[in-house]
Design a protein around this motif. Structure first.
Motif, PDB file in Angstrom:
ATOM      1  N   LEU A  63      39.816  49.909  35.938  1.00 28.14           N
ATOM      2  CA  LEU A  63      41.219  49.651  36.228  1.00 28.14           C
ATOM      3  C   LEU A  63      41.486  48.645  37.342  1.00 28.14           C
ATOM      4  O   LEU A  63      42.647  48.310  37.585  1.00 28.14           O
ATOM      5  CB  LEU A  63      41.918  50.977  36.583  1.00 28.14           C
ATOM      6  N   TRP A  64      40.452  48.148  38.011  1.00 27.30           N
ATOM      7  CA  TRP A  64      40.710  47.320  39.193  1.00 27.30           C
ATOM      8  C   TRP A  64      41.484  46.040  38.871  1.00 27.30           C
ATOM      9  O   TRP A  64      42.252  45.543  39.698  1.00 27.30           O
ATOM     10  CB  TRP A  64      39.401  46.978  39.905  1.00 27.30           C
ATOM     11  N   THR A  65      41.312  45.516  37.650  1.00 32.29           N
ATOM     12  CA  THR A  65      42.026  44.284  37.286  1.00 32.29           C
ATOM     13  C   THR A  65      43.529  44.509  37.139  1.00 32.29           C
ATOM     14  O   THR A  65      44.299  43.545  37.097  1.00 32.29           O
ATOM     15  CB  THR A  65      41.479  43.709  35.975  1.00 32.29           C
ATOM     16  N   LEU A  66      43.965  45.768  37.071  1.00 34.20           N
ATOM     17  CA  LEU A  66      45.391  46.080  36.913  1.00 34.20           C
ATOM     18  C   LEU A  66      46.090  46.321  38.239  1.00 34.20           C
ATOM     19  O   LEU A  66      47.319  46.436  38.271  1.00 34.20           O
ATOM     20  CB  LEU A  66      45.564  47.325  36.030  1.00 34.20           C
ATOM     21  N   VAL A  67      45.335  46.409  39.329  1.00 32.64           N
ATOM     22  CA  VAL A  67      45.928  46.746  40.626  1.00 32.64           C
ATOM     23  C   VAL A  67      46.704  45.555  41.185  1.00 32.64           C
ATOM     24  O   VAL A  67      46.221  44.423  41.196  1.00 32.64           O
ATOM     25  CB  VAL A  67      44.837  47.184  41.627  1.00 32.64           C
ATOM     26  N   ARG A  68      47.919  45.825  41.658  1.00 27.39           N
ATOM     27  CA  ARG A  68      48.751  44.807  42.290  1.00 27.39           C
ATOM     28  C   ARG A  68      49.337  45.363  43.586  1.00 27.39           C
ATOM     29  O   ARG A  68      49.626  46.560  43.687  1.00 27.39           O
ATOM     30  CB  ARG A  68      49.895  44.382  41.370  1.00 27.39           C
ATOM     31  N   ASP A  69      49.519  44.489  44.554  1.00 28.49           N
ATOM     32  CA  ASP A  69      50.099  44.859  45.848  1.00 28.49           C
ATOM     33  C   ASP A  69      51.348  44.016  46.060  1.00 28.49           C
ATOM     34  O   ASP A  69      51.276  42.866  46.472  1.00 28.49           O
ATOM     35  CB  ASP A  69      49.080  44.615  46.968  1.00 28.49           C
ATOM     36  N   GLU A  70      52.519  44.601  45.738  1.00 28.76           N
ATOM     37  CA  GLU A  70      53.785  43.879  45.817  1.00 28.76           C
ATOM     38  C   GLU A  70      54.907  44.823  46.231  1.00 28.76           C
ATOM     39  O   GLU A  70      54.731  46.036  46.278  1.00 28.76           O
ATOM     40  CB  GLU A  70      54.127  43.252  44.456  1.00 28.76           C
ATOM     41  N   GLU A  71      56.068  44.220  46.470  1.00 28.71           N
ATOM     42  CA  GLU A  71      57.239  45.025  46.796  1.00 28.71           C
ATOM     43  C   GLU A  71      57.565  45.937  45.615  1.00 28.71           C
ATOM     44  O   GLU A  71      57.571  45.503  44.463  1.00 28.71           O
ATOM     45  CB  GLU A  71      58.442  44.132  47.090  1.00 28.71           C
ATOM     46  N   HIS A  97      55.381  36.806  36.822  1.00 29.83           N
ATOM     47  CA  HIS A  97      55.325  38.049  37.606  1.00 29.83           C
ATOM     48  C   HIS A  97      54.033  38.841  37.387  1.00 29.83           C
ATOM     49  O   HIS A  97      53.628  39.613  38.255  1.00 29.83           O
ATOM     50  CB  HIS A  97      56.526  38.936  37.271  1.00 29.83           C
ATOM     51  N   VAL A  98      53.383  38.650  36.240  1.00 28.78           N
ATOM     52  CA  VAL A  98      52.168  39.428  35.951  1.00 28.78           C
ATOM     53  C   VAL A  98      51.089  39.142  36.985  1.00 28.78           C
ATOM     54  O   VAL A  98      50.380  40.048  37.434  1.00 28.78           O
ATOM     55  CB  VAL A  98      51.661  39.124  34.528  1.00 28.78           C
ATOM     56  N   GLY A  99      50.962  37.898  37.414  1.00 27.67           N
ATOM     57  CA  GLY A  99      50.013  37.556  38.466  1.00 27.67           C
ATOM     58  C   GLY A  99      48.564  37.661  38.031  1.00 27.67           C
ATOM     59  O   GLY A  99      48.257  37.777  36.843  1.00 27.67           O
ATOM     60  N   GLN A 100      47.675  37.650  39.021  1.00 28.70           N
ATOM     61  CA  GLN A 100      46.244  37.687  38.769  1.00 28.70           C
ATOM     62  C   GLN A 100      45.600  38.813  39.577  1.00 28.70           C
ATOM     63  O   GLN A 100      46.077  39.163  40.651  1.00 28.70           O
ATOM     64  CB  GLN A 100      45.592  36.359  39.156  1.00 28.70           C
ATOM     65  N   PRO A 101      44.510  39.371  39.082  1.00 30.12           N
ATOM     66  CA  PRO A 101      43.788  40.405  39.848  1.00 30.12           C
ATOM     67  C   PRO A 101      43.243  39.831  41.152  1.00 30.12           C
ATOM     68  O   PRO A 101      42.989  38.632  41.258  1.00 30.12           O
ATOM     69  CB  PRO A 101      42.637  40.809  38.911  1.00 30.12           C
ATOM     70  N   ASP A 102      43.059  40.687  42.131  1.00 27.86           N
ATOM     71  CA  ASP A 102      42.513  40.275  43.424  1.00 27.86           C
ATOM     72  C   ASP A 102      40.991  40.181  43.308  1.00 27.86           C
ATOM     73  O   ASP A 102      40.264  41.029  43.818  1.00 27.86           O
ATOM     74  CB  ASP A 102      42.927  41.280  44.505  1.00 27.86           C
ATOM     75  N   VAL A 103      40.513  39.142  42.630  1.00 29.14           N
ATOM     76  CA  VAL A 103      39.078  39.001  42.369  1.00 29.14           C
ATOM     77  C   VAL A 103      38.305  38.828  43.671  1.00 29.14           C
ATOM     78  O   VAL A 103      37.268  39.464  43.891  1.00 29.14           O
ATOM     79  CB  VAL A 103      38.825  37.799  41.434  1.00 29.14           C
ATOM     80  N   LYS A 104      38.817  37.979  44.556  1.00 23.56           N
ATOM     81  CA  LYS A 104      38.123  37.724  45.823  1.00 23.56           C
ATOM     82  C   LYS A 104      38.016  38.996  46.659  1.00 23.56           C
ATOM     83  O   LYS A 104      36.939  39.345  47.169  1.00 23.56           O
ATOM     84  CB  LYS A 104      38.843  36.640  46.609  1.00 23.56           C
ATOM     85  N   GLY A 105      39.138  39.701  46.794  1.00 18.10           N
ATOM     86  CA  GLY A 105      39.126  40.944  47.564  1.00 18.10           C
ATOM     87  C   GLY A 105      38.225  41.992  46.951  1.00 18.10           C
ATOM     88  O   GLY A 105      37.518  42.718  47.655  1.00 18.10           O
ATOM     89  N   HIS A 106      38.233  42.057  45.619  1.00 13.96           N
ATOM     90  CA  HIS A 106      37.382  43.013  44.911  1.00 13.96           C
ATOM     91  C   HIS A 106      35.912  42.734  45.207  1.00 13.96           C
ATOM     92  O   HIS A 106      35.138  43.654  45.510  1.00 13.96           O
ATOM     93  CB  HIS A 106      37.655  42.917  43.413  1.00 13.96           C
TER      94      HIS A 106
END
Length: 216
Positions: A145-153, A198-207
């Motif tokens: 599920l990590w590719t689905l995680v988003r950090d937004e308002e 709005h869909v954006g991209q997964p946080d690959v670098k942070g992951h």
């Protein structure tokens, strides 16, 4: 009261074949782009071998390069759509299950504070995503599920910033909304229009940084 977490979807779970729906649209488009790229390759070969008639203009060269880029994009889209063709979402009383043909993961209803729908315009198309807001901590590096995680308002101040965002094809919208409302109408937060992309991209670098920093 919702049932406890079960190890597999219920036999009567609602099955939404998001990958197949996406492939029905994406694969023909990618094939068209690949064909345009093939024309660019042919043109480049003709120029390289000196078999073209007349002088080639800079605009002609630019056109060939553009078609080559379209072909490369088509190949990438084809690979992505083909790889995701078996992806499907199953919705039952336990939660929302995601299967990609090799792996399966579930987001239980009991761990959610709310579920909403985001949508935005991308040209003439409408892009949809299901927003699943947790009641507690979320594993940003879950193997599935990590590719689905988003950090937004969030939609509301009392909801967490960190959530799962599940994009899905436009033809699946009614199925997705109806399935969620059937099992957890009390969690439904409604729909909200967002900015383009709005869909954006997964946080690959942070992951990568987090997983590499873990001690074995």
């Amino acid at each position: 009261m919702l049932p406890s977490h079960t190890p597999s979807p219920a036999p009567d779970a609602t099955v939404i074949r998001t990958g197949r729906r996406g492939a029905m649209t994406g694969l023909p488009c990618s094939v068209l782009l690949i064909a345009l790229g093939a024309v660019g390759v042919f043109g480049a070969v003709v120029i390289a071998t000196g078999n073209q008639k007349g002088a080639s203009s800079p605009a002609g060269y630019a056109g060939l390069v553009f078609m080559l880029l379209l072909g490369a994009l088509g190949v990438c889209l084809f690979v992505v759509n083909w790889a995701n063709r078996r992806t499907q979402v199953l919705v039952d009383a336990t939660g929302l299950w995601i299967e990609n043909g090799k792996h399966r993961a579930v987001i239980p209803w009991q761990g959610l504070a709310g579920v909403g729908l985001y949508w935005s315009k991308y040209g003439r198309q409408t892009v949809y995503s299901l927003e699943l807001f947790p009641t507690g901590p979320i594993d940003r590096d879950d193997p599935v599920l990590w590719t689905l995680v988003r950090d937004e308002e969030p939609l509301h101040p009392d909801l967490p910033r960190l959530r799962h965002r599940l994009p899905f094809p436009a033809p699946c919208r009614q199925e997705m909304v109806s399935a969620v409302q059937q099992y957890v109408p009390h969690l439904w937060l409604g729909e909200s229009e967002r900015a383009k992309g709005h869909v954006g991209q997964p946080d690959v670098k942070g992951h990568r940084e987090r997983t590499q920093g873990r001690t074995p």
